[in-house]
Scaffold this motif. Sequence first.
Motif, short mmCIF file in Angstrom:
data_model
loop_
_atom_site.label_atom_id
_atom_site.label_comp_id
_atom_site.label_asym_id
_atom_site.label_seq_id
_atom_site.Cartn_x
_atom_site.Cartn_y
_atom_site.Cartn_z
N LEU A 189 0.83 -1.20 0.00
CA LEU A 189 0.00 0.00 0.00
C LEU A 189 0.87 1.25 0.00
N ALA A 190 1.89 1.26 0.84
CA ALA A 190 2.78 2.42 0.89
C ALA A 190 3.54 2.59 -0.42
N LYS A 191 3.95 1.48 -1.01
CA LYS A 191 4.68 1.56 -2.26
C LYS A 191 3.81 2.14 -3.38
N TYR A 192 2.55 1.69 -3.43
CA TYR A 192 1.67 2.20 -4.47
C TYR A 192 1.34 3.67 -4.24
N ALA A 193 1.16 4.05 -3.00
CA ALA A 193 0.87 5.45 -2.69
C ALA A 193 2.06 6.34 -3.06
N SER A 194 3.28 5.90 -2.76
CA SER A 194 4.45 6.69 -3.13
C SER A 194 4.59 6.78 -4.64
N HIS A 195 4.20 5.71 -5.34
CA HIS A 195 4.22 5.75 -6.80
C HIS A 195 3.26 6.81 -7.34
N LEU A 196 2.09 6.89 -6.74
CA LEU A 196 1.13 7.92 -7.17
C LEU A 196 1.62 9.32 -6.85
N LEU A 197 2.25 9.47 -5.70
CA LEU A 197 2.75 10.79 -5.32
C LEU A 197 3.90 11.23 -6.21
N GLU A 198 4.73 10.28 -6.64
CA GLU A 198 5.81 10.64 -7.55
C GLU A 198 5.29 11.16 -8.87
N LYS A 199 4.13 10.68 -9.26
CA LYS A 199 3.52 11.14 -10.51
C LYS A 199 2.58 12.34 -10.28
N ASN A 200 2.67 12.93 -9.08
CA ASN A 200 1.83 14.10 -8.73
C ASN A 200 0.33 13.78 -8.79
N THR A 254 -1.81 13.23 -6.35
CA THR A 254 -2.07 13.27 -4.91
C THR A 254 -3.50 12.86 -4.59
N LEU A 255 -4.44 13.32 -5.40
CA LEU A 255 -5.84 12.97 -5.15
C LEU A 255 -6.07 11.46 -5.29
N ASP A 256 -5.39 10.83 -6.24
CA ASP A 256 -5.50 9.37 -6.37
C ASP A 256 -4.93 8.67 -5.14
N ALA A 257 -3.83 9.22 -4.62
CA ALA A 257 -3.25 8.63 -3.40
C ALA A 257 -4.20 8.79 -2.22
N ILE A 258 -4.86 9.94 -2.14
CA ILE A 258 -5.84 10.15 -1.07
C ILE A 258 -6.98 9.14 -1.17
N GLU A 259 -7.48 8.96 -2.39
CA GLU A 259 -8.57 7.99 -2.58
C GLU A 259 -8.10 6.57 -2.25
N LEU A 260 -6.84 6.28 -2.59
CA LEU A 260 -6.28 4.98 -2.27
C LEU A 260 -6.26 4.74 -0.76
N TYR A 261 -5.74 5.72 -0.01
CA TYR A 261 -5.70 5.57 1.44
C TYR A 261 -7.10 5.50 2.03
N ARG A 262 -8.03 6.27 1.47
CA ARG A 262 -9.39 6.28 2.02
C ARG A 262 -10.06 4.93 1.82
N LYS A 263 -9.91 4.32 0.62
CA LYS A 263 -10.52 3.02 0.37
C LYS A 263 -9.88 1.93 1.21
N ALA A 264 -8.61 2.13 1.55
CA ALA A 264 -7.91 1.14 2.37
C ALA A 264 -8.09 1.39 3.86
N ASN A 265 -8.97 2.34 4.23
CA ASN A 265 -9.25 2.68 5.63
C ASN A 265 -8.05 3.30 6.35
N HIS A 266 -7.10 3.84 5.58
CA HIS A 266 -5.99 4.60 6.16
C HIS A 266 -6.37 6.08 6.12
N PHE A 267 -7.37 6.43 6.95
CA PHE A 267 -7.95 7.77 6.88
C PHE A 267 -6.96 8.84 7.33
N LEU A 268 -6.10 8.52 8.28
CA LEU A 268 -5.18 9.52 8.79
C LEU A 268 -4.16 9.91 7.73
N GLU A 269 -3.65 8.92 6.98
CA GLU A 269 -2.71 9.24 5.91
C GLU A 269 -3.39 10.07 4.83
N ALA A 270 -4.63 9.73 4.52
CA ALA A 270 -5.36 10.52 3.53
C ALA A 270 -5.59 11.94 4.02
N ALA A 271 -5.89 12.08 5.31
CA ALA A 271 -6.12 13.42 5.87
C ALA A 271 -4.85 14.27 5.80
#
Length: 700
Positions: free
Chosen positions: A436-447, A449-466
């Motif tokens: 999960l962290a690897k995929y989120a960092s991949h999204l952030l590298e490609k700018n 950010t909103l996709d990474a937020i949605e990723l964390y939200r669907k994975a119930n990692h609400f604090l990281e999304a916040a």
Amino acid sequence: MNTFLRHCISYVACKYCILLFQATRDLICSITASDKVLIVARESGAVHRYSLPNVALEQKYGLSCRAFHMSLNCNSSRLAIIDLSGVLTFLDLETSYDTGQQIIGEQLKFERKDVWDMKWANDNPDLFAMMEKTRMYVFRNLDPEEPIQTSGYICNFEDLEIKSVLLDELLKDPEHPNKDYIINFEIRSLRDSRALIEKVGIEDASQFIEDNPHPRLWRLLAEAALQKLDLQTAEQAFVRCKDYQGIEFVKRLGNLQSEPMKQAEVSAYFGRFEEAERMYLDMDRRDLAISLRIKLGDWFRVLQLLRTGSGDSDDALLEQAYNAIGDYFADRQKWLNAVQYYIQGRNQERLAECYYMLEDYDGLEVLANSLPENHKLLPDIARMFVTVGMCEQAVAAFLKCNMPKAAVDACMHLNQWNKAVELAKNHNMKEIGSLLAKYASHLLEKNKTLDAIELYRKANHFLEAAKLLFKIADEEAKKRTKPLRVKKLYVLAALLVEQYHTHVKNTQKGKLKGKQIEATSALAGLLEEDSLLSDNRIIDNAWRGAEAYHFFLLAQRQLYEGYVDAAMRTAIHLRDYEDIIPAVEIYSLLALCACANRAFGTCSKAFIKLESLETLSPEQKQQYEDLALEIFTKHSPKDSRNPRLMSSQNGGEGKLPTCIASGRPITEYQFWMCSVCKHGVQDREISAYSFCPLCHSSTS
């Protein structure tokens, strides 16, 4: 050289052509090669004989003409030469004379004029065919047969048959060729042998073929003997023409006792399958008829024959027939027809393929549910579901074959991270966090950010999304974009924090089974508590950014609507949010609202604060000083009303809660509180709202 190049086209495929071009430079006409001999005609009228594959010169022959076309017979013993005037002559290459260690070929006493094409037989060195004007002659040992009237070009001469093509007719309409332009001619010996067999008998025909032996004639005799069930003659003829399969067939016929059975086998041998099948059925040998149709691949007829019979012994063969017919339709991409036969043949593998090609995913799901656990087809069906984005069905298929890791991979591939995390927890898989962290960092590298937020939200990692959403809100605030947009971003981030709190509570209150699950959940709770302590600003003050911009917008709205006193009260609250909204905007708004409310004391303090800001340039400070001088030369810096307004709203432990709808302090004991953001509204104010003024959740 043009003549040579034109005639060398048919020789390009020869592996010796490169050596030939290097060794010869004065070639003017065509070349012809056999397996071991290469004949080349030179401009000087000489013929050179080379051995292959080394292209070594063996012999030179002299010609009395300029060759236009040459051709070697099948054993390279004779060379046919057509000169430029159309005269056909022959050179015997094996004739030799002792003339001082030199071998010289002999030119045969044979000559034909007006010849424009000739062809040696591929299987007999003494047979050749030639075209003379509009007549075709066949020669055996230089003796001609009666001519055949035709204008075709000779293509092939083999098995006593000549194949010719009517090129003139073909080139009239080359885009629409006709099979009638290809004509087959039988030479006299073949015609005579067939006539003898039909009219005289096998014995006399056998003697004639003995005198004129040829494999084709022996095969003709063998076939005629088979028709009459003369197995001895047939076997001898097959031996003479070296037909091993024919010999085996004759021996198999000899082992049969029934004459009708032999006749049926002979009919099948000659391709009269309908007649052979009828004979088998008349003998009550349906099994042989079915076997015949299976060999022919006629599975439709096999199915008909099986249906006409009875007995349980045909069940396996019946399934084979259904599957073969299903393959027939599948090969032609008639998937719907193939499905019907695969169902009857119980071919689940091909049935799954047909459902997939038909996009009948409901049928594919039914098939997957009908399969037993750990069936070998389940992983393939699951991958089919993955390719079309059907996550639930793919997960069910993977879990049914005990492949939870593949199910998690499918969820991640389809961006169903919430389901992936749930599966990982249920099956005690620890690598989901790193993925999960690897995929989120991949999204952030490609700018993204909103996709990474949605990723964390669907994975119930609400604090990281916040955290990511707070970062976006801070960046938008620094850009000085629309305040309403910034407020919405802060509200969304705060709502994610609230979802985080709810998720933690639900996790702690959930009923756990087993000690290992309890330990794992406890560890997860400790890790989340560590994350909680890592950023107190986000957890403890999640609504602070939303409050700041809410009061900032509310003060301006009240000011423009004419509620100057309420606007000033709301602007005073903004002094607590200097870390979010720039101080110059807060005190500028406060000075404006206080001036409009004729609270010049409050206005004076706001100007004093503005003039002391270090972020302002000297020019900006001078402008504020000039404006303050202009105002306070006309008005005394005292508040005309509410002289204790500033002190009553100062921060402290006894600070009253603020109504987020009006900006006034809440002094009543009872007031409405939002169930989401936990902010209060006076009872007389909330009646005008259907949603919370701050977080916009429903008030019902």
